[in-house]
Scaffold this active site. Structure first.
Site, PDB file in Angstrom:
ATOM      1  N   CYS A  75       0.721  -0.839   0.233  1.00 33.13           N
ATOM      2  CA  CYS A  75       0.235   0.044   0.292  1.00 33.13           C
ATOM      3  C   CYS A  75       0.818   1.042   0.073  1.00 33.13           C
ATOM      4  O   CYS A  75       0.150   2.843  -0.105  1.00 33.13           O
ATOM      5  CB  CYS A  75      -1.016  -0.086   1.643  1.00 33.13           C
ATOM      6  SG  CYS A  75      -1.238  -1.205   1.829  1.00 33.13           S
ATOM      7  N   CYS A 198     -13.010  -0.763   8.499  1.00 39.65           N
ATOM      8  CA  CYS A 198     -12.460  -0.971   7.331  1.00 39.65           C
ATOM      9  C   CYS A 198     -12.229  -0.447   6.456  1.00 39.65           C
ATOM     10  O   CYS A 198     -13.698  -0.161   6.046  1.00 39.65           O
ATOM     11  CB  CYS A 198     -12.062  -2.652   7.115  1.00 39.65           C
ATOM     12  SG  CYS A 198     -12.327  -3.772   8.620  1.00 39.65           S
ATOM     13  N   LYS A 320     -10.206   5.437   4.492  1.00 36.89           N
ATOM     14  CA  LYS A 320     -11.573   5.179   4.495  1.00 36.89           C
ATOM     15  C   LYS A 320     -12.440   5.244   4.128  1.00 36.89           C
ATOM     16  O   LYS A 320     -13.312   4.339   2.971  1.00 36.89           O
ATOM     17  CB  LYS A 320     -11.609   5.662   5.987  1.00 36.89           C
ATOM     18  CG  LYS A 320     -13.166   5.231   6.688  1.00 36.89           C
ATOM     19  CD  LYS A 320     -12.827   3.184   7.257  1.00 36.89           C
ATOM     20  CE  LYS A 320     -14.613   3.104   7.025  1.00 36.89           C
ATOM     21  NZ  LYS A 320     -14.912   2.974   5.968  1.00 36.89           N
ATOM     22  N   HIS A 324      -9.033   3.216  -1.678  1.00 34.07           N
ATOM     23  CA  HIS A 324      -7.839   3.012  -1.409  1.00 34.07           C
ATOM     24  C   HIS A 324      -7.498   2.204  -2.607  1.00 34.07           C
ATOM     25  O   HIS A 324      -7.625   0.636  -1.996  1.00 34.07           O
ATOM     26  CB  HIS A 324      -7.637   2.084   0.140  1.00 34.07           C
ATOM     27  CG  HIS A 324      -6.371   1.602   0.877  1.00 34.07           C
ATOM     28  ND1 HIS A 324      -5.062   2.563  -0.250  1.00 34.07           N
ATOM     29  CD2 HIS A 324      -5.352   0.626   1.148  1.00 34.07           C
ATOM     30  CE1 HIS A 324      -4.216   2.138   0.265  1.00 34.07           C
ATOM     31  NE2 HIS A 324      -3.737   1.223   0.613  1.00 34.07           N
TER      32      HIS A 324
END
Lengths: 375, 321
Positions: A75, A198, A320, A324
């Protein structure tokens, strides 16, 4: 950046959208064929184009002969793409570079997505213990609750804040505010992390134009400067690090970035930090130095990191709410800071922002890239 | 509800025949008799029975003279068991009537001998009335070093799971789901998996005599100071450092078959003296009963199936007091 979310565009189309906007943002004009070299963050889009992804990206904006490469650190791929491009320009290897990222995952089956999302931990020892990305962060969250008394509500407060910000971001994946109750009522994914703790699976692309100082002054009267870049690695498996409630890679990377920039956190007006899970933003607040270790929960609950708070964090909506797309996030964080420092963030604008910070983490903390930007 | 009958193995040597009085050496026995959990099979039950026996007798598996093993299942479980006990280099033979005769015919003693019978029957069809489902692992030790039978306490009998249609169906479903394909993503290839078996089965860790750093999985030389490290198994008891319950959508895809049958599972990170931490799935307990700091012990269990074979490793359960 392209819009983020479950997107109908192909990877090439997504990247083209991002680059087009980046070129249009250059005040005195810039054409794609003036770009000399490119760095593209990407985890691999489920295996769609593992080899020569760099060429696919530059081909999408009709400059197939420009040297390009895929940069990968899970990431943190985008943050490292930015760093590598910055180093090349600073070293004089080129004076106009493209740094960005790309990811498309919503065209994969859920099983395939979960395999792909599980590639960033220790395959041999974390994955085979039944852990994937949310599982490892859940272990860290539970330990943080044990060591510091962080509550489920404080975790949820991160999600509420970031969704409120995302509601003002026309490119965000989620543009509706959510309530604390909604977060707390959502199902457990990996306890104590619930569904709304998540981040989601997101498609998207981001692109930044980097120029040498001399070239930048010819392209714009309002440049945004990279003042410092810091990066660090740590043990791949979270349980092998000295602490499971501190991301040492964040501590080291931010120290290096601040040191190069000759700034401290007190100079930072606005920050985009890596909130892949709510606990990750709480850890980031502590590890970057916004508060003492263990106080990230109370700090969030106090409202200090809200858009109108004393130290706004994730005005874009963060990972969030904005989304992402793994390889694109790092550069997208810098995109938001760029807008903020140019006064162009619209309703999300943090007034008078002069210095900004981006914080990009790979996996559960195995890699981290931090940049300090300023005008 | 069906009546439960005691399982009788259909092979040549019955447990009662093993180690009759009058054979050389002394006797010690341990038995486990119960309906297996989803992650158990003949290999894991044999490891548990034989492991407990060897611990109680204070005999190292690597010092055995021979291992004789028997089961209805011809799956290579015995060599998996031997590796998990640390006895890979010990002579391992199938216990047949001929071998039994040979061992009891007199002649030189092979030293301490482990006799192990392990059966873990699985339902193969919905018609289960005649198939008793009690699984059984019997371990016995003979030889000059084996303590007297009276000195050893038999292994505790576990309370069996209720035998219902649902239990049988779940076991059958789990067995049938073992995938054979190679996954398209993160996975551990067979050769790499095999190279880590000592560490995985026996929790072999390294420790550095120079700087005292400990590592699991083991590393040599020491990553901190570069000195040669020593290898040894971690202690049999650690403490819960942290844990999480993994819901649907939170698991690596290899564990989808498990979740489809058994729902959520719990993963724990256990911390051992010296600071080494090991992650693993929780056996025989759920997250709601765990507390940070609680004592846990390692158990040898099935993890998941890949490329047509079951993979084994260490899980953790609350330590028996």
């Amino acid at each position: 950046m392209s819009p983020f979310g479950e997107r109908p565009e192909t990877p090439r189309q997504l990247f083209s959208l991002a680059v087009t906007e980046a070129l249009q943002s250059v005040d005195k004009g810039l054409r794609a064929n003036e770009i000399q070299e490119a760095w593209i963050g990407c985890l691999g889009m489920g295996g769609y184009q593992l080899g020569n992804l760099g060429t696919l990206a530059v081909e999408s904006v009709a400059i197939p002969e420009v040297p390009a490469r895929r940069v990968e650190n899970a990431c943190a791929s985008g943050g490292y793409a930015l760093r590598d491009a910055y180093h090349a320009v600073a070293a004089g290897a080129c004076d106009l570079a493209l740094a960005g990222g790309l990811e498309k995952m919503n065209d994969l089956t859920r099983v395939h997505q979960r395999y792909w999302l599980g590639v960033s931990g220790d395959t041999e020892w974390e994955r085979t213990a039944g852990l994937t990305f949310p599982g490892v962060y859940a272990l860290m969250a539970r330990r943080h609750m044990h060591e510091y008394g962080t509550t489920q509500e404080q975790l949820a407060a991160v999600a509420v804040k970031n969704h409120a910000n995302g509601a003002l971001n026309p490119k965000a994946q989620f543009q509706k505010p959510i309530t604390l109750e909604r977060v707390l009522a959502s199902a457990d994914v990996c306890s104590p992390l619930k569904l709304f703790d998540c981040c989601s699976t997101t498609d998207g692309a981001s692109a930044l134009v980097l120029a040498s100082e001399e070239r930048a002054r010819r392209l714009t009267d309002a440049p945004v400067w990279i003042l410092g870049s810091g990066a660090a690695s740590d043990r791949l498996a979270a349980h092998q690090r000295p602490s499971m409630t501190r991301i040492d890679a964040t501590v080291r990377a931010s120290r290096a970035a601040f040191s190069q920039a000759r700034k401290t956190l007190k100079d930072v007006d606005v920050a985009e930090v890596h909130d892949c899970f709510t606990i990750a933003e709480i850890l980031a607040l502590e590890d970057l130095g916004y508060c003492e270790k263990g106080q990230g929960g109370p700090l969030t609950a106090s409202g200090q990191t809200a858009r109108d708070g004393k130290t706004p964090v994730n005005p874009s909506g963060g990972l969030k709410a904005k989304g992402h797309p793994l390889g694109a996030t790092g550069a997208a964080q810098a995109y938001e800071i760029f807008l903020q420092l140019r006064g162009a963030a619209g309703p999300r604008q943090v007034k008078g922002a002069q210095v900004g910070l981006t914080h990009n983490v790979g996996g559960s903390g195995a890699s981290c890239a931090v940049h300090v930007l300023g005008v | 509800m069906r009546t439960r009958s005691t399982y009788r193995p259909r092979h040549a040597v019955a447990p009662a025949d093993i180690g009759q009085p009058g054979t050389r050496g002394r006797l010690a026995t341990q038995t486990e008799v119960r309906v297996p959990f989803l992650d158990e099979d003949e290999a894991t039950m044999a490891v548990e029975a034989a492991g407990a026996l060897l611990d109680a007798a204070k005999i190292e598996a690597s010092r055995l003279g021979a291992i004789y093993a028997t089961s209805r299942t011809k799956s290579g479980w015995a060599s998996t068991m031997a590796r998990a006990l640390g006895a890979s280099s010990i002579r391992l033979e199938e216990l047949t009537p001929e071998v039994w005769e040979r061992e009891h015919a007199g002649g030189p003693s092979p030293g301490s001998v482990l006799w192990i019978e392990s059966d873990c029957p699985r339902p193969r069809s919905p018609a289960l009335e005649d198939l008793a489902l009690t699984a059984q692992a019997v371990a016995e030790l003979t030889g000059p070093a084996a303590p007297k039978g009276a000195d050893i306490h038999p292994g505790a009998e576990r309370a069996p799971l209720p035998l219902t249609r649902e239990t049988y169906d779940r076991l059958a479903h789990w067995e049938a789901r073992a995938p054979t394909a190679v996954p398209m993503g993160a996975y551990v290839p067979v050769a790499t998996w095999n190279s880590g078996l000592e560490a995985r089965y026996r929790l072999i860790a390294s420790s550095c005599p120079q700087c005292l750093a400990a590592e699991y999985p083991p590393l040599n030389p020491c990553p901190v100071c570069g000195s040669p490290t020593r290898m040894a198994p971690l202690p049999r008891r650690g403490r819960v450092y942290t844990y999480t319950r993994i819901g649907r959508g939170g698991a690596p895809s290899e564990f989808d078959p498990l979740q489809e049958v058994a729902g959520e599972y719990t993963v724990v990170v256990v911390e051992f003296e010296g600071g080494v931490r090991v992650p693993g799935m929780v056996a025989e307990a759920t997250a709601s009963s765990l507390q940070i700091g609680q004592a846990m012990e390692p158990v040898f269990r099935r993890l998941y199936a890949q490329e047509g074979a079951w993979r084994y490793g260490t899980k953790f359960r609350p330590a028996s007091t």
